[in-house]
Design a protein around this motif. Structure first.
Motif, PDB file in Angstrom:
ATOM      1  N   GLU C  64     -43.261   9.423  -2.484  1.00 36.45           N
ATOM      2  CA  GLU C  64     -43.585   7.991  -2.678  1.00 36.45           C
ATOM      3  C   GLU C  64     -42.291   7.246  -3.019  1.00 36.45           C
ATOM      4  O   GLU C  64     -41.361   7.849  -3.585  1.00 36.45           O
ATOM      5  N   PRO C  65     -42.207   5.954  -2.718  1.00 37.02           N
ATOM      6  CA  PRO C  65     -40.993   5.199  -3.108  1.00 37.02           C
ATOM      7  C   PRO C  65     -40.723   5.336  -4.612  1.00 37.02           C
ATOM      8  O   PRO C  65     -41.631   5.497  -5.413  1.00 37.02           O
ATOM      9  N   LYS C  66     -39.451   5.232  -4.939  1.00 35.02           N
ATOM     10  CA  LYS C  66     -39.026   5.571  -6.297  1.00 35.02           C
ATOM     11  C   LYS C  66     -39.641   4.624  -7.330  1.00 35.02           C
ATOM     12  O   LYS C  66     -39.875   5.004  -8.475  1.00 35.02           O
ATOM     13  N   PHE C  67     -39.940   3.365  -6.936  1.00 35.81           N
ATOM     14  CA  PHE C  67     -40.300   2.418  -8.025  1.00 35.81           C
ATOM     15  C   PHE C  67     -41.652   2.804  -8.625  1.00 35.81           C
ATOM     16  O   PHE C  67     -41.965   2.421  -9.742  1.00 35.81           O
ATOM     17  N   VAL C  68     -42.427   3.671  -7.949  1.00 36.04           N
ATOM     18  CA  VAL C  68     -43.686   4.095  -8.584  1.00 36.04           C
ATOM     19  C   VAL C  68     -43.373   5.021  -9.754  1.00 36.04           C
ATOM     20  O   VAL C  68     -43.964   4.908 -10.847  1.00 36.04           O
ATOM     21  N   TRP C  69     -42.376   5.917  -9.568  1.00 38.48           N
ATOM     22  CA  TRP C  69     -41.924   6.718 -10.723  1.00 38.48           C
ATOM     23  C   TRP C  69     -41.479   5.778 -11.849  1.00 38.48           C
ATOM     24  O   TRP C  69     -41.821   5.958 -13.016  1.00 38.48           O
ATOM     25  N   GLY C  70     -40.750   4.747 -11.460  1.00 40.00           N
ATOM     26  CA  GLY C  70     -40.244   3.797 -12.477  1.00 40.00           C
ATOM     27  C   GLY C  70     -41.393   3.175 -13.249  1.00 40.00           C
ATOM     28  O   GLY C  70     -41.378   3.104 -14.482  1.00 40.00           O
ATOM     29  N   LEU C  71     -42.454   2.798 -12.541  1.00 40.58           N
ATOM     30  CA  LEU C  71     -43.604   2.154 -13.203  1.00 40.58           C
ATOM     31  C   LEU C  71     -44.205   3.119 -14.224  1.00 40.58           C
ATOM     32  O   LEU C  71     -44.438   2.774 -15.381  1.00 40.58           O
ATOM     33  N   TRP C  72     -44.393   4.376 -13.808  1.00 38.01           N
ATOM     34  CA  TRP C  72     -45.058   5.338 -14.708  1.00 38.01           C
ATOM     35  C   TRP C  72     -44.147   5.707 -15.875  1.00 38.01           C
ATOM     36  O   TRP C  72     -44.581   5.797 -17.022  1.00 38.01           O
ATOM     37  N   ILE C  73     -42.862   5.914 -15.547  1.00 37.41           N
ATOM     38  CA  ILE C  73     -41.953   6.285 -16.641  1.00 37.41           C
ATOM     39  C   ILE C  73     -41.908   5.136 -17.659  1.00 37.41           C
ATOM     40  O   ILE C  73     -41.984   5.357 -18.880  1.00 37.41           O
ATOM     41  N   SER C  74     -41.874   3.881 -17.180  1.00 38.17           N
ATOM     42  CA  SER C  74     -41.767   2.780 -18.157  1.00 38.17           C
ATOM     43  C   SER C  74     -43.068   2.672 -18.956  1.00 38.17           C
ATOM     44  O   SER C  74     -43.023   2.425 -20.173  1.00 38.17           O
TER      45      SER C  74
END
Lengths: 247, 198, 114, 563
Positions: C64-74
């Motif tokens: 998946e595009p990286k910003f989904v990881w970013g959303l969950w990590i944040s």
């Protein structure tokens, strides 16, 4: 500060100094910003034949102007905080070792002050022995302290959140049921000052008036002798406070 | 009528135009689960702070049935596998077998709820009610809210299975599957917190 | 930037096996080695590993595009911020200028000197 | 994909609309009604504060409990049922598809559902006024144990018998409102990320879209812990668990942290859209680009992240560990940096412009100026030691009205007067608009400058009658309160001018063309009012949103959609 802060009769005089310093700093920035708003609005009113300039704030110099202003503001803010932290530590963290002990018990809509004096505990409160409730000014329970010695108060609440607030001494501390909070102040000028509950505590929050009575040391001893002898420390209800018609 | 419709045709069905490369239905699910992480996070953080400050809750926690919690965990993990198989079927446009797999997941979800029900009744009859102590209040609240998310998941999966059986809206299989995986991830932390940290 | 990442069933079964395996390990560890803090830390670290496996495989966050990881990590980071910053005040038995039950502080007792 | 392509019938168009513009209109009208409710509540308690002994006309005697419920509901209604729906939902719904060149939201049915949940929450909140025991009256912050295990008059214990429905309905209404804005926010973010037309990168979006989306994301990521807190509070009230009840081992400070973890990001959620509208309106009437578009976007993202580590400055005196207060004072100072950048960017956007003082421009400039007062008084409260005196007194009340009122009302009036021609296809009356603006600014300052002074004198909050305190019972305090109340009456009357102008122009105002202000953002490419499906051709975006007075261009505006 427009001379409207009530006179500070305690030893936390620096608080007034801090508040005035903040007002001066913040007032300067306000005037500067308002001058910019009004100035730009008038200077750049639409004049026939004069086109607007294409300033999009995307060049280094323009952004530098913006960030420069904000950096200056932040520098002033940190200067305020440098003055703030020591004050906060002395007031809230460094509770003196010795001083007059006072127990403040807040309950739904009255105060019970218990003074630990040489003659034993003297309790002053608003309900009289018949349990009737009064709210008029002279019926308010009184907290007796003396000038020259620190007063250490411990705050307890029987039911909900209350807040122990004396404007004249710049003292505010919330009281959380289940916890005992400690704080201190030292009064300087004798007199009677208002004491209020600053945290909403239900229907009678507006009736929780109290008074801080600051005595001179010998006047305080007379009060203790008068109250102390008649009311031994074992008696839970101390001074009978005159009461008015129930609210 | 606008010439530019928002729709775009893909392998598993019609989805909206997608500048980010993620179909809108899945992108919306990511945002929803971001919010859900905070809801469960707020609840579990309050519980954890309570546990760290109250050593006496550990005695209360001794009464939680670790074995039942473990069985439920296995059930949920297995149901995840069937959801992934359903997603694989949906990608092969085989709606019927996707629906079958989803119904297996729903059955396992119901099994989880039934076991949870027995566990609750056993505990309540043993006097471990919600009023017993704040630990039990947290226990019932956490497992209750997680359980309600399982119920929502079951309803959603059943609806998705109905349309998938006819071969329509197959992209829903994946989105509902993502929600189901999230609910299982919540159980992955609830299980150690309530059943193992004793 | 895969709109529809191809689901690999073999890998899915392997992921399932790993998850069930790790879950059994934590269960058995708790069952036989007691519920001390060491077991708990082991189990919680296993849980984090399980999360990563499940997120990357079943939720195919690895493609998946990286910003989904970013959303969950944040979002997990904000939960941690809530924990860290409110842990010191909540439920504790005493603080700098307060104490809780009768055991910790006698009404009107002599305050501790600082 | 749901949006039916035949011309919608009456019910589909107005009662259950799928079109984002009509859903936005429903939010706007509901918020305007709730603003009247909030205004009436303000009228009741301001009258009580000014003339404590006289009964309040239209209401009769107001005692402590009724006063507290009026204050509680005023706070709740104004923040959750006026500010958020107008700024985020109404203009979010109307502007997002139009500004990105899409025909509708990504999920029209979900959009309609979130309005229906919002309407249900508004109905439940209004109903909570009429249940026995009256509406919730423990302050909009709803601190336990007052709101969780003790009834306001401390007589009827909550969980064993006297269930007190006003508070329960309040929690239910707020929880539904959160659900509605969570779903709405997700819809907005998905639409903005996925449905942008060709050529529109993230940095070609108008500032309003950045602000509404950052507000939605911050709201979605901050509301969680309060939902957990509300569920714990509801179970404390109705089931009698002890989460926040000290007698049963609970801890009230836990709810304060859960509430303010949400509370502080919430005030930025309310504020950001208003700054976005100002940032889109000022360039149109100054005929020059917005100053520092990228810098403000980066600092707003920085602000969104920072807003999660600032919350305990609401609790300096509420018994948190004093060392934490030193930490939160520093983060509160750091968070004033992005605001400095945004406000000075708005001010510098006027520099070098050719400014026409139309009504939206007046609202925008005065909105920035009024917000400045709110911003600077925040330093008094954000500094822990000076907050000792100001905690829970009228200085705080005046501070947050100077931040919330410009954001909610100046922002909303600026947006309504600016996008009215596009939304309704008709022009508002310029004269009535200027009259409404002038009177609102005068009366708004007339209410809250006296409150600043009463706050400096030490007047505590949420107290319905100051007879019991000698220092507060002075003629000076009384006169200040009377001035504030009279100005409030003036403010309420002025809003009638706006309502008259709004509905009369909607019905019979002069027709508006597609681009009356010669603006450059995409919504001005559609007809006024835009038909179902918004645009008749595929739009391609060639440049940034605020390209005015480009050197060498023929016109002084170069729209995004023209080569």
């Amino acid at each position: 500060m427009w001379g409207t802060l009530p006179e500070n009769v305690g030893t936390f005089q620096d608080l007034d100094g801090l508040m005035e310093f903040i007002t001066v700093v913040v007032g300067l920035w306000f005037l500067a910003a308002m001058a910019m708003i009004i100035g730009f609005s008038l200077m750049f009113k639409a004049k026939p034949g004069v086109k607007a300039q294409y300033i999009a704030g995307n060049t280094g110099k323009q952004v530098g102007v913006l960030l420069g202003i904000v950096a200056a503001i932040t520098m002033f803010d940190f200067m305020i905080d440098i003055r703030n932290v020591p004050l906060w530590n002395t007031i809230k963290m460094q509770i003196p070792a010795e001083g007059d002990q006072v127990g403040v018990l807040a309950k739904q809509w009255t105060w019970v002050f218990t003074h630990k004096t040489k003659a034993g505990n003297v309790t002053t409160e608003m309900f009289n022995d018949a349990g009737e409730y009064s709210d008029s000014a002279n019926g308010a329970p009184k907290l007796h302290v003396r000038t020259g010695t620190k007063t250490i108060y411990s705050l307890n609440s029987e039911d909900v959140l209350h807040s122990f607030k004396i404007n004249a001494l710049r003292v505010t501390m919330d009281i959380i049921p289940g916890r005992t909070y400690k704080g201190w102040f030292e009064a300087v000028k004798p007199g009677t000052y208002d004491l209020a509950c600053a945290e909403i505590c239900g229907r009678g929050h507006g009736d929780m008036a109290g008074r801080l009575v600051v005595h001179t040391p010998d006047d305080y001893d007379k009060w203790v002798k008068a109250k102390g002898v008649t009311k031994a420390d074992s008696a839970p209800k101390g001074v009978v406070v005159a009461h008015n018609a129930a609210h | 009528m606008s010439a530019l419709t928002n729709d775009m045709r893909t392998a598993t069905g019609v989805i909206t135009r997608s500048n980010t490369g993620i179909p809108s239905s899945r992108l919306a699910m990511w945002f929803l689960l971001g919010g859900e992480v905070l809801i469960f996070g707020g609840l579990l953080v309050s519980y954890m702070m309570g546990r760290l400050a109250h050593p006496e809750w550990a005695e209360e926690a001794h009464h939680t049935a670790t074995t039942i919690g473990f069985i439920n965990a296995i059930i949920l993990l297995t149901s995840d596998l069937f959801v992934v198989m359903a997603h694989a079927d949906a990608q092969r446009k085989d709606g019927a077998s996707a629906a079958k797999n989803i119904m297996i997941t729903v059955a396992l979800g119901l099994a989880f709820l039934v076991i949870k029900g027995f566990e609750y009744s056993h505990e309540i009859s043993a006097g471990l009610t919600i009023h017993k102590s704040v630990f039990w209040a947290y226990y019932y609240l956490i497992t209750g809210i997680h359980g309600s998310h399982i119920v929502v998941g079951i309803i959603a999966l059943t609806l998705v299975a109905r349309t998938a059986k006819r071969g329509e809206q197959l992209q829903r299989v994946e989105t509902a599957g993502i929600y189901w995986h999230f609910v299982d991830m919540v159980w992955l932390i609830v299980f150690p917190l309530l059943y193992i940290a004793k | 930037m895969a709109i529809d990442a191809k689901v690999d069933l073999k890998k899915a079964r392997m992921t399932w096996a790993m998850l069930v395996g790790t879950m059994t390990i934590s269960y058995l560890a708790a069952k036989f080695m007691g519920h001390g803090s060491t077991v708990s830390t082991v189990v919680f670290s296993i849980m984090v590993v399980q999360w990563l496996i499940l997120a990357s495989q079943f939720l195919h966050l690895n493609v998946e595009p990286k910003f989904v990881w970013g959303l969950w990590i944040s979002s997990v980071f904000f939960v941690a911020v809530l924990f860290i910053l409110s842990y010191f005040d909540v439920w504790n038995h005493q603080g700098i200028n307060w104490c809780r039950g009768a055991a910790d502080c006698v009404q009107l007792n002599e305050p501790k000197s600082f | 994909m749901g949006s039916s392509h035949h011309e919608p019938t009456f019910t589909e168009k107005y009662i259950f609309p799928l079109d984002h513009k009509n859903i936005g209109l429903q939010y706007l009208l509901t918020a305007m009604f709730m603003a009247c409710v909030g205004g009436f509540l303000a009228y009741v308690f301001r009258m009580k504060l000014a003339w404590a002994d006289a009964p309040v006309p239209l209401v009769g005697d107001v005692d402590g409990g009724l006063y507290n419920s009026m204050v509680t509901m005023h706070g709740t209604v104004m923040i959750f049922w006026v500010a958020m729906p107008t700024l985020i939902a109404a203009f979010g719904n109307f502007l997002i598809p139009l500004m990105i060149g899409a025909d509708d939201m990504a999920f029209p049915r979900l959009n309609r559902l979130s309005y229906q949940i919002f309407l249900l929450s508004a109905i439940i909140l209004i109903a909570s006024f009429f249940v026995p025991g009256g509406s919730a009256s423990g302050a909009w912050t709803f601190y336990p144990p007052l709101n969780s295990s003790k009834i306001v008059d401390g007589v009827v214990e909550m969980h064993n018998g006297g269930v007190y429905w006003g508070g329960n309905l309040w929690i239910l209404a707020v929880a539904l409102e959160f659900a509605s804005f969570l779903l709405g926010g997700i819809n907005f973010m998905t639409t903005t990320l996925n449905l942008r037309t060709k050529g529109m990168g993230l940095f070609q979006m108008p500032m309003s879209l950045w602000m509404i989306n950052i507000a939605s994301l911050v709201f979605a990521l901050s509301v969680g812990p309060l939902v957990a807190g509300a569920i714990m509070m509801l179970s404390d009230r109705m089931v009698g668990t002890g989460f926040f009840n000290p007698e049963l081992g609970g801890d009230p400070v836990l709810f304060q942290h859960l509430f303010w973890f949400f509370g502080h990001p919430e005030v930025y959620v309310v504020l950001l859209p208003a700054l976005g509208f100002f940032a889109d309106i000022i360039p149109v009437f100054a005929r020059k680009p917005f100053f520092g578009y990228r810098i403000v976007v980066y600092f707003t993202l920085f602000l969104g992240a920072l807003s999660f580590i600032v919350w305990a400055h609401h609790q300096f005196q509420a018994g948190i560990d004093p060392r934490m207060a030193n930490y939160f004072t520093i983060t509160t100072i750091i968070i004033s940096i992005p605001f400095g950048v945004m406000l000075f960017a708005l001010i510098l956007s006027l520099y070098g412009g050719s400014i026409r003082f139309t009504v939206p421009m007046l609202w925008a400039i005065s909105g920035v100026a009024e917000f400045l007062v709110g911003g600077i008084t925040g330093i008094h409260l954000g500094t822990s030691a000076s907050d000792i005196y100001f905690h829970d007194n009228y200085f705080v009340v005046a501070h947050f009205h100077y931040t919330l009122f410009p954001a909610t009302f100046f922002g909303a009036f600026a947006a309504i007067t600016f996008w009215f021609p596009k939304w309704f296809g008709r022009h508002l009356n310029e004269g009535l608009g200027k009259l409404h603006w002038m009177l609102t600014v005068v009366f708004f300052n007339g209410i809250f400058i006296p409150l600043f002074i009463t706050g400096l004198n030490g007047q505590h909050r949420r107290i319905y009658d100051y007879k019991a305190w000698d220092e507060m019972n002075t003629p000076a305090q009384h006169n200040l309160n009377v001035i504030a109340t009279i100005c409030l009456l003036g403010l309420l009357a002025t809003q009638l001018v706006f309502l008259l102008n709004f509905f009369r122009s909607w019905a019979s105002g002069p027709k508006a063309t597609a681009n009356p202000y010669n603006a450059t953002t995409l919504e001005w490419a559609a007809a006024s009012p835009p038909p179902h499906g918004n645009f008749d051709k595929v739009l391609t975006v060639y440049r940034g949103p605020h390209e005015y007075s480009v050197p060498g261009a023929k016109e002084d505006f170069s729209p995004q959609w023209i080569q």
